[in-house]
Design a protein around this motif. Structure first.
Motif, PDB file in Angstrom:
ATOM      1  N   LEU A   1       3.773  49.183  40.998  1.00  0.00           N
ATOM      2  CA  LEU A   1       5.104  48.818  41.467  1.00  0.00           C
ATOM      3  C   LEU A   1       6.131  49.915  41.258  1.00  0.00           C
ATOM      4  CD1 LEU A   1       5.194  45.109  40.224  1.00  0.00           C
ATOM      5  CD2 LEU A   1       4.985  45.909  42.596  1.00  0.00           C
ATOM      6  N   GLY A   2       5.672  51.095  40.828  1.00  0.00           N
ATOM      7  CA  GLY A   2       6.606  52.196  40.664  1.00  0.00           C
ATOM      8  C   GLY A   2       7.295  52.531  41.970  1.00  0.00           C
ATOM      9  N   GLY A   3       8.624  52.649  41.944  1.00  0.00           N
ATOM     10  CA  GLY A   3       9.386  52.947  43.152  1.00  0.00           C
ATOM     11  C   GLY A   3       9.659  51.753  44.035  1.00  0.00           C
ATOM     12  N   SER A   4       9.182  50.562  43.649  1.00  0.00           N
ATOM     13  CA  SER A   4       9.401  49.356  44.463  1.00  0.00           C
ATOM     14  C   SER A   4      10.830  48.843  44.276  1.00  0.00           C
ATOM     15  CB  SER A   4       8.410  48.257  44.057  1.00  0.00           C
ATOM     16  OG  SER A   4       7.082  48.673  44.256  1.00  0.00           O
ATOM     17  N   THR A   5      11.212  47.892  45.126  1.00  0.00           N
ATOM     18  CA  THR A   5      12.528  47.279  44.974  1.00  0.00           C
ATOM     19  C   THR A   5      12.526  46.345  43.768  1.00  0.00           C
ATOM     20  OG1 THR A   5      12.005  45.357  46.346  1.00  0.00           O
ATOM     21  CG2 THR A   5      12.830  47.336  47.478  1.00  0.00           C
ATOM     22  N   ILE A   6      13.704  46.060  43.268  1.00  0.00           N
ATOM     23  CA  ILE A   6      13.827  45.138  42.132  1.00  0.00           C
ATOM     24  C   ILE A   6      13.257  43.776  42.515  1.00  0.00           C
ATOM     25  CG2 ILE A   6      15.414  44.038  40.524  1.00  0.00           C
ATOM     26  CD1 ILE A   6      15.151  47.090  40.200  1.00  0.00           C
ATOM     27  N   ARG A   7      13.488  43.354  43.729  1.00  0.00           N
ATOM     28  CA  ARG A   7      12.974  42.063  44.182  1.00  0.00           C
ATOM     29  C   ARG A   7      11.448  42.053  44.168  1.00  0.00           C
ATOM     30  NH1 ARG A   7      14.923  37.726  46.920  1.00  0.00           N
ATOM     31  NH2 ARG A   7      13.403  36.510  48.101  1.00  0.00           N
ATOM     32  N   GLN A   8      10.817  43.122  44.650  1.00  0.00           N
ATOM     33  CA  GLN A   8       9.356  43.197  44.648  1.00  0.00           C
ATOM     34  C   GLN A   8       8.800  43.158  43.229  1.00  0.00           C
ATOM     35  OE1 GLN A   8       9.073  46.863  46.859  1.00  0.00           O
ATOM     36  NE2 GLN A   8       8.345  45.827  48.718  1.00  0.00           N
ATOM     37  N   ILE A   9       9.454  43.852  42.324  1.00  0.00           N
ATOM     38  CA  ILE A   9       8.986  43.885  40.937  1.00  0.00           C
ATOM     39  C   ILE A   9       9.069  42.502  40.310  1.00  0.00           C
ATOM     40  CG2 ILE A   9       9.529  44.759  38.621  1.00  0.00           C
ATOM     41  CD1 ILE A   9      10.419  47.366  40.029  1.00  0.00           C
ATOM     42  N   LEU A  10      10.207  41.845  40.448  1.00  0.00           N
ATOM     43  CA  LEU A  10      10.372  40.521  39.847  1.00  0.00           C
ATOM     44  C   LEU A  10       9.459  39.503  40.519  1.00  0.00           C
ATOM     45  CD1 LEU A  10      14.231  40.444  39.280  1.00  0.00           C
ATOM     46  CD2 LEU A  10      12.438  40.704  37.565  1.00  0.00           C
ATOM     47  N   HIS A  11       9.252  39.639  41.822  1.00  0.00           N
ATOM     48  CA  HIS A  11       8.344  38.731  42.534  1.00  0.00           C
ATOM     49  C   HIS A  11       6.933  38.840  41.960  1.00  0.00           C
ATOM     50  CE1 HIS A  11       6.510  37.385  46.660  1.00  0.00           C
ATOM     51  NE2 HIS A  11       6.203  36.573  45.668  1.00  0.00           N
ATOM     52  N   GLN A  12       6.405  40.055  41.882  1.00  0.00           N
ATOM     53  CA  GLN A  12       5.028  40.244  41.456  1.00  0.00           C
ATOM     54  C   GLN A  12       4.832  40.069  39.949  1.00  0.00           C
ATOM     55  OE1 GLN A  12       2.469  40.622  43.581  1.00  0.00           O
ATOM     56  NE2 GLN A  12       3.986  40.366  45.218  1.00  0.00           N
ATOM     57  N   ALA A  13       5.791  40.497  39.160  1.00  0.00           N
ATOM     58  CA  ALA A  13       5.619  40.500  37.704  1.00  0.00           C
ATOM     59  C   ALA A  13       6.085  39.222  37.030  1.00  0.00           C
ATOM     60  CB  ALA A  13       6.362  41.697  37.091  1.00  0.00           C
TER      61      ALA A  13
ATOM     62  N   LEU B   1      17.253  34.815  44.019  1.00  0.00           N
ATOM     63  CA  LEU B   1      17.066  35.984  43.159  1.00  0.00           C
ATOM     64  C   LEU B   1      18.192  37.004  43.288  1.00  0.00           C
ATOM     65  CD1 LEU B   1      15.157  37.130  41.080  1.00  0.00           C
ATOM     66  CD2 LEU B   1      13.922  38.296  42.910  1.00  0.00           C
ATOM     67  N   ASN B   2      18.597  37.326  44.505  1.00  0.00           N
ATOM     68  CA  ASN B   2      19.634  38.347  44.664  1.00  0.00           C
ATOM     69  C   ASN B   2      20.930  37.947  43.972  1.00  0.00           C
ATOM     70  OD1 ASN B   2      17.858  39.865  46.167  1.00  0.00           O
ATOM     71  ND2 ASN B   2      18.672  39.220  48.157  1.00  0.00           N
ATOM     72  N   THR B   3      21.295  36.677  44.119  1.00  0.00           N
ATOM     73  CA  THR B   3      22.511  36.189  43.472  1.00  0.00           C
ATOM     74  C   THR B   3      22.368  36.212  41.958  1.00  0.00           C
ATOM     75  OG1 THR B   3      23.003  34.768  45.360  1.00  0.00           O
ATOM     76  CG2 THR B   3      24.086  34.237  43.274  1.00  0.00           C
ATOM     77  N   CYS B   4      21.197  35.790  41.452  1.00  0.00           N
ATOM     78  CA  CYS B   4      20.974  35.757  40.007  1.00  0.00           C
ATOM     79  C   CYS B   4      21.026  37.156  39.403  1.00  0.00           C
ATOM     80  CB  CYS B   4      19.625  35.108  39.699  1.00  0.00           C
ATOM     81  SG  CYS B   4      19.557  33.339  40.030  1.00  0.00           S
TER      82      CYS B   4
ATOM     83  N   ALA C   1      22.520  39.852  40.619  1.00  0.00           N
ATOM     84  CA  ALA C   1      23.893  40.366  40.682  1.00  0.00           C
ATOM     85  C   ALA C   1      24.756  39.759  39.590  1.00  0.00           C
ATOM     86  CB  ALA C   1      24.487  40.082  42.064  1.00  0.00           C
ATOM     87  N   GLU C   2      24.607  38.448  39.389  1.00  0.00           N
ATOM     88  CA  GLU C   2      25.373  37.775  38.327  1.00  0.00           C
ATOM     89  C   GLU C   2      24.989  38.307  36.954  1.00  0.00           C
ATOM     90  OE1 GLU C   2      25.495  33.350  36.285  1.00  0.00           O
ATOM     91  OE2 GLU C   2      25.019  33.507  38.429  1.00  0.00           O
ATOM     92  N   PHE C   3      23.694  38.478  36.726  1.00  0.00           N
ATOM     93  CA  PHE C   3      23.223  38.975  35.432  1.00  0.00           C
ATOM     94  C   PHE C   3      23.715  40.391  35.166  1.00  0.00           C
ATOM     95  CE2 PHE C   3      20.048  41.175  32.832  1.00  0.00           C
ATOM     96  CZ  PHE C   3      20.044  40.359  31.711  1.00  0.00           C
ATOM     97  N   MET C   4      23.660  41.245  36.179  1.00  0.00           N
ATOM     98  CA  MET C   4      24.067  42.627  36.000  1.00  0.00           C
ATOM     99  C   MET C   4      25.557  42.763  35.742  1.00  0.00           C
ATOM    100  SD  MET C   4      21.579  44.649  35.811  1.00  0.00           S
ATOM    101  CE  MET C   4      22.541  46.162  35.916  1.00  0.00           C
TER     102      MET C   4
END
Length: 469
Positions: free
Chosen positions: A211-223, A343-346, A348-351
């Motif tokens: 998942l190196g270089g993947s989007t944050i969404r892809q990482i959280l989805h898979q991991a 996920l995108n909203t969560c 953004a809120e967390f960050m």
């Protein structure tokens, strides 16, 4: 993934090992799971050392395993039938040869046989002055490790010659790791750090999944949000190992803090505790388990004020408690689309919260190297009943003050944010005010064109420049 950072810790371990050739050393290394304790020691002993993993299993079976391991290093070692003989052999052997001996997950001896600590204490007291051994105890259950070595009632109290409380990797190390893994966007790297913090193991898992270089969404989805995801049981393992049967009370407190209930009065209700009973749990979560910390306004004395808030130290625990634990039934049912749709909203809120911690860490790094707007003595949040400021940095001698606002928003920051910050800053006396705004999405031309020498504007590209130096 290659080994990053930790030069200070490796140098200390080398110094202690050299010293142990003349005077035996007993070192404890503890820190949260995934922080890299075992890998640190493996780097240290790669040219020689005996490593034992303390697995939770019957004492006789573990002793038999240790006997076999020891025999692979010392051919004349016998098969032991008592822990007393095992430890005596180790120390007696080091009268003639210098050894590094490592026990990983040292706190598990409590489950195997608590009497082992008393046996080791007796052998250490008898033999350490005539031996040349560097004994290293690694532990990831911080509360138990502190109890073993810091509780005056425990047999090993006072026997350590050095403690190493291993902290997560700093942001500059994670920036290098992320860059090496193929991440190019400074915003993505800051988001990775905001969620996963400085725990190197998480980045190893990201690399191992390709998942190196993947989007944050892809990482959280898979991991995290998929069947058999490697992070799926991460928090459960950490919490249960630390708290055991009393986990529900501590979890309720952590959930309250993660969801913005940071004052004592706000935490007590969701935790199902009277405010008078809360102190014990907060103290243990802070001092014993190292999971939370108490904050007070930067202008207050911590020992004197009652204006306190609590926050969770580990960002991934905060993320988990905030967005998953509250809806654990949905998560455990495998309804991952429910979370992915939000996920995108969560994130953004967390960050929005995590960006403050990142800015604070960066300012501390710059201050250490005299690269901050001015040298400051203290930094922290400030609030009163009407308003609050994300960060305030103070120089008590020059009375210079830096007021900081952090914005993780999708639109550029304008002059209205600066005016609000200046208005709030009037609540604090200062002889010379400076202002810093950090923004995920940059700044409007109007704000950038102010050309105020006391105003600093940082976007993710600016932060990346600081971290590369």
């Amino acid at each position: 993934m290659r080994f990053y950072d930790r030069e200070t810790e490796l140098t200390l371990l080398r110094d202690l090992t050299e010293r142990s050739a003349q005077f035996s050393q007993f070192t404890a290394i503890f820190g949260r799971r995934r922080v890299g304790k075992t890998e640190l020691v493996r780097q240290h002993i790669q040219h020689g050392g005996i490593y034992f993993f303390v697995e939770k299993r019957p004492a006789n079976a573990l002793l038999a395993e240790f006997s076999a391991t020891l025999k692979s290093h010392i051919a004349h070692a016998p098969t032991f039938t008592s822990w007393q003989d095992f430890f005596v052999f180790l120390f007696a052997e080091t009268r003639h040869r210098h050894l590094i001996v490592v026990f990983d997950e040292f706190q598990n001896f409590l489950t195997v046989d608590p009497a082992i600590y008393s046996i080791l204490q007796g052998v250490w007291d008898t033999w350490h002055k005539q031996s040349s051994i560097h004994l290293i105890a690694i532990g990831s259950v911080v509360g138990l490790m502190k109890k073993v070595f810091q509780d005056a009632k425990e047999p090993l109290y006072g026997r350590l010659t050095r403690e190493i409380d291993l902290s997560p990797l700093p942001i500059e190390a994670i920036y290098q790791i992320a860059t090496d893994l193929g991440f190019q966007s400074p915003t993505d790297i800051l988001t990775l750090y905001g969620i996963f913090g400085g725990m190197p193991r998480y980045y190893e898992i990201i690399e191992s999944m390709g998942l190196g270089g993947s989007t944050i969404r892809q990482i959280l989805h898979q991991a995290l949000f998929s069947p058999f995801a490697p992070f799926r049981n991460e928090m459960r393992d950490i919490i249960l190992s630390e708290f055991g049967g009393t986990a529900h009370t501590y979890l309720a407190i952590l959930e309250a803090i993660a969801t913005g209930k940071t004052r004592r009065s706000e935490i007590a209700g969701p935790a199902g505790l009277p405010a008078t009973s809360l102190s014990k749990y907060l103290r243990e979560l802070s001092d014993l388990f190292d999971l939370i910390e108490r904050e007070v306004p930067i202008t207050e004395q911590s020992w004197k004020t009652k204006k306190s808030r609590y926050k969770i130290r580990d960002p991934f625990i905060t993320f988990w408690m905030r967005f998953i634990y509250r809806q654990l039934s949905i998560y455990e049912s495998g309804n991952f689309p429910y979370f992915l749709n939000r996920l995108n909203t969560c994130v953004a809120e967390f960050m929005g919260f995590a960006f403050e911690n990142i800015t604070r860490e960066l300012l501390l790094k710059l201050n250490l190297h005299n690269r901050a707007p001015f040298y400051f003595h203290r930094i922290g949040r400030w609030w009163d009943r009407q308003s609050e400021i994300d960060l305030v940095a103070l120089n008590s001698e020059t009375r210079q003050t830096l007021f900081v606002e952090c914005k993780w928003t999708s639109t550029p920051v304008g002059t209205d944010v600066l005016q609000t910050l200046k208005h709030r800053a009037q609540n604090l006396p200062t002889a010379n005010a400076f202002y810093l705004i950090t923004s995920k999405s940059g700044f409007t031309d109007t704000l950038k064109n102010l050309r105020d020498p006391h105003l600093y504007l940082w976007d993710p590209n600016d932060i990346a420049t600081f971290l590369k130096k």
